[in-house]
Design an enzyme around this catalytic site. Structure first.
Site, PDB file in Angstrom:
ATOM      1  N   SER A 189       4.597  -9.902   3.479  1.00  0.00           N
ATOM      2  CA  SER A 189       5.266  -9.381   2.171  1.00  0.00           C
ATOM      3  C   SER A 189       5.741  -9.171   1.404  1.00  0.00           C
ATOM      4  CB  SER A 189       4.062 -10.555   1.030  1.00  0.00           C
ATOM      5  OG  SER A 189       3.100  -9.179   0.832  1.00  0.00           O
ATOM      6  N   LYS A 190       6.057  -9.023  -0.004  1.00  0.00           N
ATOM      7  CA  LYS A 190       6.678  -7.861  -1.023  1.00  0.00           C
ATOM      8  C   LYS A 190       5.801  -6.549  -0.503  1.00  0.00           C
ATOM      9  CE  LYS A 190      10.567  -7.176  -3.749  1.00  0.00           C
ATOM     10  NZ  LYS A 190      11.232  -6.500  -3.303  1.00  0.00           N
TER      11      LYS A 190
END
Ligand code: GLU
Length: 467
Positions: A237-238
């Protein structure tokens, strides 16, 4: 058999690391065997699909060099063909209309669950022979016994009991074909015989195989690659770094580094880490696709990038550096930059550079004239002091008188002064470096002056002593 593979992104955002890796594996599969790699944009979700996302995906594929064969297929343009196949399935008795309401289907699922069975539609309408009508869906008449089995290129043999599979909806009550139906029809019509995709689709595959069988079509070879995790073993994820492939372009990564690193997220060839794209095309084999999730490691990606920067042609790096310079300082900065000087500098930066972005500030002092040079204030205050000024003046005079201006002659001047004045080398080199580049970091001081050239070196020394 000529291998025909494809990439089938849903254009709802940028091309992310996982999608790019799937595309790369499918591309490698086709290119390795001299087959075809096709591209299909799965834009049936009109709400979420945007032209911007399509462009972003195409840009990223272009940047990575994942060229596709033939025209792009847009799934949204094929609804008529999808419905034609659904009608054929109904006619052949492999599909049927169903008028059960959502409440009824929910109740069937609930009942099955309560009885400890897998929740599914109970087949109430299978034998009703209903025709089309409002609020009716079309369902596949799936086999009730036996199993659907296939040999996954990555996961090995997979079998699902047909009993566990629903009579899935092929056409919704609003007349639109469902995802699984569209994918099968498109893959079949495009001649796709190898489907390599993310394992978030592994549950769709037996369902899709049922459609192939009902249509009496050849079933492609399937493979599902495991997902990519962050270093903390959670879904990427980010938090773990940029997800968009093109973010890496913006951070100064080279496409061959991205391709190399992406391939290593799930594919291996012994313990080799560095592969050129050509080498990967030569060596690619789905047998070497790993079946456990890979971990995204930004440090390693950076290391791979550093490798490919070292290997890159300086002419190409110069173009890239000037591109970034234009983005950061405006187009004139790049237009006015002396390319020859940049080309002379690049080989001195390559051994240590981790990204193109990092090479821009390292290049900047070499691309301006003495009067434009910006001195780092801290460095100037620290190194260009009353003690350094006469020394710099002396160096300037010696360089001016030096008709050779070579590595050797510059070294002789500097070492001579160090000995004569009983200095530590760095006490000469650092003021000199700051004087000619404005900062404390540059390639070796001799190379720095050689890249600048004699006139520019003298002009900078002259300016520095007056600071
Ligand atoms: N459009 C699907 C996705 O982006 C891929 C479908 C497929 O590869 O079969 O996840």
């Amino acid at each position: 058999m000529t291998i025909v593979s494809r990439f089938a992104p849903s254009p709802t955002g940028f091309l992310h690391i996982g999608g790019a890796r799937t595309a790369l594996f499918s591309w490698l599969l086709a290119r390795h065997s001299g087959g075809k790699f096709l591209l299909r944009i799965e834009d049936t979700d009109r709400e979420r699909s945007t032209q911007e996302a399509i462009d972003a995906i195409l840009d990223a594929m272009k940047w990575l060099g994942l060229d596709h064969d033939g025209e792009i297929t847009y799934q949204s343009e094929r609804a008529e063909r999808h419905n034609e196949v659904i009608d054929q399935l109904v006619e052949a008795g492999h599909a049927y209309y169903c008028d059960c309401t959502k409440e009824q289907v929910d109740a069937m699922r609930e009942k099955a669950r309560a009885e400890g069975r897998k929740p599914k539609y109970d087949g109430s309408c299978r034998e009703k022979n209903l025709g089309p009508g409002p609020d009716r869906v079309v369902r596949l008449k799936a086999p009730i016994d036996g199993a659907t089995a296939y040999d996954d290129m990555v996961k090995g043999p997979i079998a699902v009991n047909n009993e566990e599979m629903d009579d899935m909806i092929l056409r919704r009550s609003d007349g639109t074909p469902t995802y699984n139906l569209a994918v099968v029809v498109d893959d079949h019509d495009m001649g796709v015989n190898h489907v390599l995709r993310g394992d978030d689709h592994v549950n769709n595959t037996p369902r899709q195989i049922l459609i192939y069988k009902a249509m009496n079509w050849d079933v492609p070879v399937f493979g599902h690659v495991p997902m990519i995790l962050g270093p903390d073993k959670k879904k990427l994820s980010k938090r773990h770094g940029a997800l968009s492939v093109m973010e890496y372009e913006k951070m100064g990564y080279l496409p061959e580094a991205a391709v190399n690193y992406l391939a290593r997220l799930g594919w291996s060839h012994g313990d080799q880490e560095i592969f050129s794209t050509e080498e990967m095309v030569k060596l690619f084999d789905t047998k070497n696709l790993g079946n456990s999730p890979s971990v995204f490691d930004l440090k390693k990606f950076e290391w791979v990038n550093a490798h490919w920067i070292k290997e890159a042609d300086p002419e190409r790096l110069a173009d890239l550096i000037l591109d970034f310079l234009a983005r950061e300082d405006g187009p004139e900065a790049a237009e006015n930059a002396p390319r020859t000087k940049l080309l002379a500098l690049i080989p001195h930066l390559q051994p240590r550079a981790k990204s193109i972005v990092e090479m821009v500030p390292q290049s900047r002092p070499f691309l301006v004239t003495a009067d434009q040079l910006e001195y780092d204030e801290k460095a100037a205050t620290k190194f260009i002091n009353d003690e350094a000024r006469p020394l710099l003046e002396e160096i300037r005079a010696k360089i001016e008188a030096d008709s050779d201006f070579t590595h050797d002659s510059l070294e002789a001047i500097c070492k001579g002064l160090v000995e004569e004045k009983e200095l530590k080398f760095k006490n000469l080199a650092q003021p000199l470096r700051v004087a000619v580049t404005g900062s404390t970091q540059s390639p070796s001081i001799y190379d720095t002056m050689l890249v600048l050239g004699k006139d520019e070196t003298l002009a900078r020394l002259e300016r520095a002593v007056k600071l």
